[in-house]
Design a protein around this motif. Structure first.
Motif, PDB file in Angstrom:
ATOM      1  N   SER A 242       0.859  -1.195   0.000  1.00  0.00           N
ATOM      2  CA  SER A 242       0.000   0.000   0.000  1.00  0.00           C
ATOM      3  C   SER A 242       0.887   1.233   0.000  1.00  0.00           C
ATOM      4  O   SER A 242       2.105   1.138   0.190  1.00  0.00           O
ATOM      5  CB  SER A 242      -0.882   0.012   1.253  1.00  0.00           C
ATOM      6  OG  SER A 242      -0.109   0.400   2.380  1.00  0.00           O
ATOM      7  N   GLY A 243       0.252   2.389  -0.151  1.00  0.00           N
ATOM      8  CA  GLY A 243       0.966   3.640   0.077  1.00  0.00           C
ATOM      9  C   GLY A 243       0.978   3.921   1.569  1.00  0.00           C
ATOM     10  O   GLY A 243       0.643   3.044   2.384  1.00  0.00           O
ATOM     11  N   THR A 245      -0.514   6.278   4.270  1.00  0.00           N
ATOM     12  CA  THR A 245      -1.469   7.327   4.679  1.00  0.00           C
ATOM     13  C   THR A 245      -2.131   6.961   6.015  1.00  0.00           C
ATOM     14  O   THR A 245      -3.356   7.041   6.158  1.00  0.00           O
ATOM     15  CB  THR A 245      -2.553   7.549   3.587  1.00  0.00           C
ATOM     16  OG1 THR A 245      -3.143   6.284   3.250  1.00  0.00           O
ATOM     17  CG2 THR A 245      -1.991   8.187   2.334  1.00  0.00           C
ATOM     18  N   ASP A 248      -5.769   5.401   6.859  1.00  0.00           N
ATOM     19  CA  ASP A 248      -6.675   5.676   5.743  1.00  0.00           C
ATOM     20  C   ASP A 248      -6.249   4.922   4.481  1.00  0.00           C
ATOM     21  O   ASP A 248      -5.052   4.716   4.247  1.00  0.00           O
ATOM     22  CB  ASP A 248      -6.720   7.182   5.450  1.00  0.00           C
ATOM     23  CG  ASP A 248      -7.309   7.949   6.628  1.00  0.00           C
ATOM     24  OD1 ASP A 248      -8.134   7.362   7.354  1.00  0.00           O
ATOM     25  OD2 ASP A 248      -6.929   9.122   6.834  1.00  0.00           O
ATOM     26  N   ASN A 250      -5.508   3.885   0.479  1.00  0.00           N
ATOM     27  CA  ASN A 250      -4.881   4.507  -0.699  1.00  0.00           C
ATOM     28  C   ASN A 250      -4.808   3.417  -1.780  1.00  0.00           C
ATOM     29  O   ASN A 250      -5.410   2.356  -1.624  1.00  0.00           O
ATOM     30  CB  ASN A 250      -3.495   5.072  -0.323  1.00  0.00           C
ATOM     31  CG  ASN A 250      -2.661   4.037   0.409  1.00  0.00           C
ATOM     32  OD1 ASN A 250      -2.481   2.915  -0.068  1.00  0.00           O
ATOM     33  ND2 ASN A 250      -2.172   4.379   1.605  1.00  0.00           N
ATOM     34  N   SER A 251      -4.049   3.654  -2.833  1.00  0.00           N
ATOM     35  CA  SER A 251      -3.981   2.656  -3.928  1.00  0.00           C
ATOM     36  C   SER A 251      -2.996   1.548  -3.608  1.00  0.00           C
ATOM     37  O   SER A 251      -1.909   1.817  -3.083  1.00  0.00           O
ATOM     38  CB  SER A 251      -3.510   3.306  -5.216  1.00  0.00           C
ATOM     39  OG  SER A 251      -4.398   4.281  -5.603  1.00  0.00           O
ATOM     40  N   ASP A 269      -1.393  -0.845 -10.189  1.00  0.00           N
ATOM     41  CA  ASP A 269      -2.466  -1.175  -9.247  1.00  0.00           C
ATOM     42  C   ASP A 269      -3.222  -2.404  -9.762  1.00  0.00           C
ATOM     43  O   ASP A 269      -3.832  -2.342 -10.832  1.00  0.00           O
ATOM     44  CB  ASP A 269      -3.401   0.034  -9.130  1.00  0.00           C
ATOM     45  CG  ASP A 269      -4.502  -0.185  -8.101  1.00  0.00           C
ATOM     46  OD1 ASP A 269      -4.645  -1.312  -7.592  1.00  0.00           O
ATOM     47  OD2 ASP A 269      -5.225   0.788  -7.808  1.00  0.00           O
ATOM     48  N   GLU A 277      -9.345   2.179  -6.720  1.00  0.00           N
ATOM     49  CA  GLU A 277      -8.242   3.122  -6.504  1.00  0.00           C
ATOM     50  C   GLU A 277      -7.985   3.373  -5.015  1.00  0.00           C
ATOM     51  O   GLU A 277      -6.947   3.917  -4.643  1.00  0.00           O
ATOM     52  CB  GLU A 277      -8.495   4.437  -7.264  1.00  0.00           C
ATOM     53  CG  GLU A 277      -9.602   5.336  -6.746  1.00  0.00           C
ATOM     54  CD  GLU A 277     -11.024   4.810  -6.939  1.00  0.00           C
ATOM     55  OE1 GLU A 277     -11.215   3.788  -7.632  1.00  0.00           O
ATOM     56  OE2 GLU A 277     -11.947   5.426  -6.381  1.00  0.00           O
ATOM     57  N   LYS A 278      -8.910   2.946  -4.165  1.00  0.00           N
ATOM     58  CA  LYS A 278      -8.707   3.039  -2.703  1.00  0.00           C
ATOM     59  C   LYS A 278      -8.561   1.637  -2.109  1.00  0.00           C
ATOM     60  O   LYS A 278      -8.855   1.394  -0.931  1.00  0.00           O
ATOM     61  CB  LYS A 278      -9.907   3.723  -2.037  1.00  0.00           C
ATOM     62  CG  LYS A 278     -10.021   5.202  -2.329  1.00  0.00           C
ATOM     63  CD  LYS A 278      -9.535   6.000  -1.119  1.00  0.00           C
ATOM     64  CE  LYS A 278      -9.705   7.476  -1.327  1.00  0.00           C
ATOM     65  NZ  LYS A 278      -8.458   8.193  -1.387  1.00  0.00           N
ATOM     66  N   THR A 279      -8.174   0.668  -2.962  1.00  0.00           N
ATOM     67  CA  THR A 279      -8.049  -0.731  -2.521  1.00  0.00           C
ATOM     68  C   THR A 279      -9.344  -1.181  -1.831  1.00  0.00           C
ATOM     69  O   THR A 279      -9.298  -1.883  -0.807  1.00  0.00           O
ATOM     70  CB  THR A 279      -6.811  -0.923  -1.608  1.00  0.00           C
ATOM     71  OG1 THR A 279      -5.710  -0.205  -2.171  1.00  0.00           O
ATOM     72  CG2 THR A 279      -6.403  -2.363  -1.496  1.00  0.00           C
ATOM     73  N   TYR A 281     -11.141   0.283   0.071  1.00  0.00           N
ATOM     74  CA  TYR A 281     -11.057   0.747   1.473  1.00  0.00           C
ATOM     75  C   TYR A 281     -10.283  -0.230   2.363  1.00  0.00           C
ATOM     76  O   TYR A 281     -10.488  -0.289   3.561  1.00  0.00           O
ATOM     77  CB  TYR A 281     -12.445   1.095   2.043  1.00  0.00           C
ATOM     78  CG  TYR A 281     -12.960   2.358   1.397  1.00  0.00           C
ATOM     79  CD1 TYR A 281     -12.574   3.600   1.877  1.00  0.00           C
ATOM     80  CD2 TYR A 281     -13.734   2.300   0.252  1.00  0.00           C
ATOM     81  CE1 TYR A 281     -12.971   4.767   1.234  1.00  0.00           C
ATOM     82  CE2 TYR A 281     -14.142   3.456  -0.403  1.00  0.00           C
ATOM     83  CZ  TYR A 281     -13.749   4.687   0.108  1.00  0.00           C
ATOM     84  OH  TYR A 281     -14.129   5.829  -0.535  1.00  0.00           O
ATOM     85  N   GLN A 283      -6.296  -2.369   3.134  1.00  0.00           N
ATOM     86  CA  GLN A 283      -4.840  -2.243   3.076  1.00  0.00           C
ATOM     87  C   GLN A 283      -4.251  -3.650   3.135  1.00  0.00           C
ATOM     88  O   GLN A 283      -4.631  -4.449   4.012  1.00  0.00           O
ATOM     89  CB  GLN A 283      -4.319  -1.407   4.246  1.00  0.00           C
ATOM     90  CG  GLN A 283      -2.830  -1.127   4.151  1.00  0.00           C
ATOM     91  CD  GLN A 283      -2.272  -0.383   5.351  1.00  0.00           C
ATOM     92  OE1 GLN A 283      -2.803  -0.484   6.457  1.00  0.00           O
ATOM     93  NE2 GLN A 283      -1.179   0.337   5.147  1.00  0.00           N
TER      94      GLN A 283
END
Ligand code: DGJ
Length: 344
Positions: A242-243, A245, A248, A250-251, A269, A277-279, A281, A283
């Motif tokens: 994941s990224g 953040t 929260d 992320n992609s 991705d 694009e937010k996986t 929601y 991780q």
């Protein structure tokens, strides 16, 4: 007579148990409450799965109690006290039996790395064929996340009890989000978000898996990857991540390499479908190669509820190899089961 009565009683009790708990899970329902075989929500966050002698074991953060934001927090470092690492077992990946808290928080020593006041995240367990020990690595930290260390515990059985050995910075470098990977030759590696989470370190472990052996590489330099999940498909190595953040979403990103400490190529991705694009929601936390099925993997994600961490959910989705790109896709499914994968 007494013997007959005892047998009758036992039968009634057993049937009773089967009837109240007999509803077996037949499908995965990402994001929904997922109950164990006793009917309690599975509590194993930031987890990892070990397959050992016909059984899958799921280890994760056992998050119990209130989530708080410490008064001195300058960022959203919501936390629950450390309780320990839970262990669940399953034969079919859908129905999980609670095996207890395999590594318990150390409450009597306030200096302990795994005292309730500290941070324990992303536990992963591997089995060492040479020593016969189950070795757990985890991210341990101070409540403000400045310690950035890895903790190690060992056990003689997959369900524990695990004994906490020590915490340290692998190769004297920061270590936060982390995972373990054992290669076909038995060599094990720890992947960890290092250098203030900006760069991934791939640390080779000693033969007994309890330390790093001094060899490591820096990869994904400055790319701020977290939540690594590593697996091998054919001759190639993959890292889902994941990224960075906080709690929260992320992609997600998937990367491939020909050799584990070699060069890694980012493929992009892999998620597709609503909120990809937010996986969705979630991780990443682990990728499970499914035993007995070819080219069949499950991508496991946590769906964090940062203000009520113990109610965080799980998003498990099929991972489908994509021959054209050398990569994978992770399509969204509201409900699915393992029949989605072709038989071997
Ligand atoms: C993201 C990490 O992946 C989680 O394990 C946890 O450390 C949170 N950050 C804390 O904000």
């Amino acid at each position: 007579m007494l013997k007959k009565l005892a047998i009758a009683l036992l039968t009634v009790c057993t049937l009773g148990i089967t009837n109240t708990q007999g509803q077996k899970n037949k499908t995965f329902h990402p994001k929904e409450v997922w109950n164990d075989t006793e009917g309690n929500p599975i509590n194993a966050h930031g987890g990892g799965i070990l397959y050992h002698k016909g059984t899958y074991y799921w280890y994760g953060e056992y998050k119990v109690g209130r989530t708080i934001l410490p008064a001195d927090a300058t960022w959203e470092r919501y936390r629950t006290d450390v309780t320990g690492v839970s262990c669940y077992s399953s034969k079919d990946l859908l129905n999980w039996k609670f095996e207890g808290v395999a590594l318990k928080a150390i409450t009597e020593d306030s200096e302990s790395d795994i005292h309730p006041t500290q941070v324990l995240e992303r536990p992963k367990v591997i089995y060492n064929k040479k020593t016969g020990k189950f070795v757990m690595w985890m991210h341990i930290d101070s409540p403000d996340y400045s310690k950035a260390e890895a903790g190690v515990a060992i056990a003689d059985a997959p369900t524990g009890p695990f004994t906490y050995l020590t915490g340290f910075r692998p190769n004297n470098c920061m270590s936060r989000d982390q995972t373990l990977f054992v290669d076909d030759d038995g060599t094990a590696y720890q992947f960890s978000s290092s250098e203030e989470n900006q760069t991934m370190h791939i640390n080779r472990l000693t033969e007994d898996y309890t330390q790093t052996d001094g060899t490591y590489v820096r990869r994904f330099i400055g790319m701020a990857r977290e939540a690594p999940a590593v697996f091998k498909h054919g001759k190639k190595y993959y890292m889902l991540s994941s990224g960075c953040t906080g709690w929260d979403p992320n992609s997600a990103q998937i990367a491939v390499a020909d050799s584990i400490m070699g060069e890694w190529t980012v493929l992009g991705d892999p998620c597709t479908g609503p909120d990809a694009e937010k996986t969705f929601y979630g991780q990443s936390t682990h990728v499970i190669p499914i035993q007995g099925k070819k080219n069949a993997y499950i991508a496991c994600f946590d769906m964090w509820k940062k203000k009520d961490l113990q109610d965080s959910r799980y998003i498990w989705l099929p991972m489908i190899p994509n021959k054209q790109t050398d990569g994978f896709t992770i399509p969204w499914h509201e409900e699915w089961n393992l029949n989605i994968f072709k038989k071997k």
